[in-house]
Structures are given as C-alpha cells and as structure tokens.
Design a protein around this motif. Structure first.
Motif, PDB file in Angstrom:
ATOM      1  N   LYS A  49       0.790  -1.218   0.000  1.00  0.00           N
ATOM      2  CA  LYS A  49       0.000   0.000   0.000  1.00  0.00           C
ATOM      3  C   LYS A  49       0.834   1.285   0.000  1.00  0.00           C
ATOM      4  N   MET A  50       1.939   1.296   0.743  1.00  0.00           N
ATOM      5  CA  MET A  50       2.717   2.506   0.953  1.00  0.00           C
ATOM      6  C   MET A  50       4.172   2.329   0.528  1.00  0.00           C
ATOM      7  N   VAL A  51       4.825   3.466   0.281  1.00  0.00           N
ATOM      8  CA  VAL A  51       6.238   3.456  -0.083  1.00  0.00           C
ATOM      9  C   VAL A  51       6.916   4.650   0.613  1.00  0.00           C
ATOM     10  N   ALA A  52       8.120   4.422   1.137  1.00  0.00           N
ATOM     11  CA  ALA A  52       8.910   5.483   1.767  1.00  0.00           C
ATOM     12  C   ALA A  52      10.087   5.797   0.855  1.00  0.00           C
ATOM     13  N   VAL A  53      10.277   7.089   0.590  1.00  0.00           N
ATOM     14  CA  VAL A  53      11.333   7.533  -0.319  1.00  0.00           C
ATOM     15  C   VAL A  53      12.274   8.467   0.440  1.00  0.00           C
ATOM     16  N   GLN A  54      13.579   8.190   0.357  1.00  0.00           N
ATOM     17  CA  GLN A  54      14.570   9.037   1.010  1.00  0.00           C
ATOM     18  C   GLN A  54      15.326   9.841  -0.038  1.00  0.00           C
ATOM     19  N   PHE A  55      15.639  11.091   0.331  1.00  0.00           N
ATOM     20  CA  PHE A  55      16.281  12.035  -0.586  1.00  0.00           C
ATOM     21  C   PHE A  55      17.658  12.433  -0.079  1.00  0.00           C
ATOM     22  N   ASN A  56      18.489  12.981  -0.980  1.00  0.00           N
ATOM     23  CA  ASN A  56      19.821  13.466  -0.629  1.00  0.00           C
ATOM     24  C   ASN A  56      19.813  14.935  -0.220  1.00  0.00           C
ATOM     25  N   GLN A  57      18.677  15.569  -0.285  1.00  0.00           N
ATOM     26  CA  GLN A  57      18.577  16.971   0.122  1.00  0.00           C
ATOM     27  C   GLN A  57      17.304  17.179   0.927  1.00  0.00           C
ATOM     28  N   ASP A  58      17.223  18.355   1.569  1.00  0.00           N
ATOM     29  CA  ASP A  58      16.074  18.640   2.422  1.00  0.00           C
ATOM     30  C   ASP A  58      14.784  18.688   1.620  1.00  0.00           C
ATOM     31  N   VAL A  59      13.734  18.109   2.200  1.00  0.00           N
ATOM     32  CA  VAL A  59      12.391  18.174   1.636  1.00  0.00           C
ATOM     33  C   VAL A  59      11.467  18.737   2.708  1.00  0.00           C
ATOM     34  N   TYR A  60      10.334  19.278   2.269  1.00  0.00           N
ATOM     35  CA  TYR A  60       9.428  19.977   3.170  1.00  0.00           C
ATOM     36  C   TYR A  60       8.009  19.447   3.027  1.00  0.00           C
ATOM     37  N   LEU A  61       7.275  19.472   4.131  1.00  0.00           N
ATOM     38  CA  LEU A  61       5.858  19.152   4.096  1.00  0.00           C
ATOM     39  C   LEU A  61       5.121  20.320   3.465  1.00  0.00           C
ATOM     40  N   THR A  62       3.877  20.118   3.080  1.00  0.00           N
ATOM     41  CA  THR A  62       3.136  21.179   2.403  1.00  0.00           C
ATOM     42  C   THR A  62       2.905  22.389   3.304  1.00  0.00           C
ATOM     43  N   ASP A  63       2.962  22.200   4.620  1.00  0.00           N
ATOM     44  CA  ASP A  63       2.783  23.344   5.523  1.00  0.00           C
ATOM     45  C   ASP A  63       4.109  24.035   5.857  1.00  0.00           C
ATOM     46  N   GLY A  64       5.202  23.622   5.194  1.00  0.00           N
ATOM     47  CA  GLY A  64       6.458  24.325   5.322  1.00  0.00           C
ATOM     48  C   GLY A  64       7.491  23.710   6.249  1.00  0.00           C
ATOM     49  N   TRP A  65       7.123  22.704   7.015  1.00  0.00           N
ATOM     50  CA  TRP A  65       8.068  22.095   7.945  1.00  0.00           C
ATOM     51  C   TRP A  65       9.056  21.207   7.198  1.00  0.00           C
ATOM     52  N   MET A  66      10.350  21.336   7.540  1.00  0.00           N
ATOM     53  CA  MET A  66      11.367  20.481   6.942  1.00  0.00           C
ATOM     54  C   MET A  66      11.242  19.073   7.537  1.00  0.00           C
ATOM     55  N   VAL A  67      11.449  18.067   6.711  1.00  0.00           N
ATOM     56  CA  VAL A  67      11.406  16.672   7.160  1.00  0.00           C
ATOM     57  C   VAL A  67      12.815  16.292   7.613  1.00  0.00           C
ATOM     58  N   PRO A  68      13.035  16.067   8.934  1.00  0.00           N
ATOM     59  CA  PRO A  68      14.394  15.866   9.452  1.00  0.00           C
ATOM     60  C   PRO A  68      15.141  14.668   8.863  1.00  0.00           C
ATOM     61  N   ASP A  69      14.454  13.561   8.621  1.00  0.00           N
ATOM     62  CA  ASP A  69      15.139  12.369   8.110  1.00  0.00           C
ATOM     63  C   ASP A  69      15.120  12.287   6.586  1.00  0.00           C
ATOM     64  N   ARG A  70      14.547  13.310   5.947  1.00  0.00           N
ATOM     65  CA  ARG A  70      14.474  13.394   4.478  1.00  0.00           C
ATOM     66  C   ARG A  70      13.725  12.219   3.855  1.00  0.00           C
ATOM     67  N   VAL A  71      12.752  11.674   4.567  1.00  0.00           N
ATOM     68  CA  VAL A  71      11.947  10.551   4.066  1.00  0.00           C
ATOM     69  C   VAL A  71      10.494  11.001   3.957  1.00  0.00           C
ATOM     70  N   LEU A  72       9.932  10.841   2.763  1.00  0.00           N
ATOM     71  CA  LEU A  72       8.514  11.106   2.546  1.00  0.00           C
ATOM     72  C   LEU A  72       7.801   9.797   2.241  1.00  0.00           C
ATOM     73  N   TRP A  73       6.578   9.682   2.736  1.00  0.00           N
ATOM     74  CA  TRP A  73       5.742   8.503   2.496  1.00  0.00           C
ATOM     75  C   TRP A  73       4.664   8.845   1.488  1.00  0.00           C
ATOM     76  N   ALA A  74       4.329   7.888   0.638  1.00  0.00           N
ATOM     77  CA  ALA A  74       3.256   8.064  -0.344  1.00  0.00           C
ATOM     78  C   ALA A  74       2.595   6.713  -0.598  1.00  0.00           C
ATOM     79  N   ARG A  75       1.382   6.768  -1.119  1.00  0.00           N
ATOM     80  CA  ARG A  75       0.703   5.534  -1.526  1.00  0.00           C
ATOM     81  C   ARG A  75       1.388   4.980  -2.770  1.00  0.00           C
ATOM     82  N   GLN A  76       1.393   3.679  -2.894  1.00  0.00           N
ATOM     83  CA  GLN A  76       1.997   3.037  -4.071  1.00  0.00           C
ATOM     84  C   GLN A  76       1.385   3.570  -5.372  1.00  0.00           C
ATOM     85  N   ASP A  77       0.102   3.889  -5.359  1.00  0.00           N
ATOM     86  CA  ASP A  77      -0.586   4.322  -6.578  1.00  0.00           C
ATOM     87  C   ASP A  77      -0.705   5.845  -6.691  1.00  0.00           C
ATOM     88  N   SER A  78       0.106   6.587  -5.939  1.00  0.00           N
ATOM     89  CA  SER A  78       0.022   8.047  -5.930  1.00  0.00           C
ATOM     90  C   SER A  78       0.423   8.628  -7.283  1.00  0.00           C
TER      91      SER A  78
END
Length: 92
Positions: A49-78
């Motif tokens: 159902k879900m997938v976690a993706v890690q990045f080499n640079q900072d990423v942010y949530l839609t409300d502006g908060w930086m994601v400390p571990d640089r990992v975003l979660w999304a649905r497999q079918d997103s």
C-alpha cells in the motif's frame, strides 16, 4: 438457492520495490528558491500500500516544515510518484 463462493481480496503487486529510483513531486530547495517540483529519491521501504522515499537533500511538508530524516511517504498508486527516468548522480 444460488451458492456463493467466498473470495478473499487479492493483494495487488507492488509498483515500487526497495532500491528503486523514483521521482516524487515535493517541496524542496532549488538554488535559493523553494519549489514544488519532481525530485529524485530512492525507495527505502515498501509494502503493498505505501512506499517510503529518502532524498539526498532537504524536503518539506506542504505546511512548510522540513522533514528531518528526508523521508517522505506516499501511496503506491500516488500520482505524485513515478519511476525515475534519469540515473542517479554520484556525489564525490
């Protein structure tokens, strides 16, 4: 009377596996600007159902908060997740 056969919901095959290079539509920095654009990352965890993706640079949530571990979660079918078309660039 009609006999009904019980069916168990089939588990769908995963679109993405651990280690896959993917692009995620996300908020991140590009130069000195924050943009919402495709950013390449690597799948670090995945299930049906879900997938976690890690990045080499900072990423942010839609409300502006930086994601400390640089990992975003999304649905497999997103629609904000796609296979990466470019190869990963090695950093020295």
């Amino acid at each position: 009377m009609e006999k009904r056969q019980a069916t168990v919901g089939a588990v769908e095959a995963r679109h993405f596996q651990v280690g896959d290079l993917v692009d995620v539509l996300s908020d991140h920095n590009q130069g000195d600007q924050r943009v919402n654009d495709w950013l390449q990352g690597v799948v670090v965890q995945a299930d049906y159902k879900m997938v976690a993706v890690q990045f080499n640079q900072d990423v942010y949530l839609t409300d502006g908060w930086m994601v400390p571990d640089r990992v975003l979660w999304a649905r497999q079918d997103s629609d904000k997740l796609r296979r990466s078309v470019k190869r990963r660039i090695r950093r020295h």
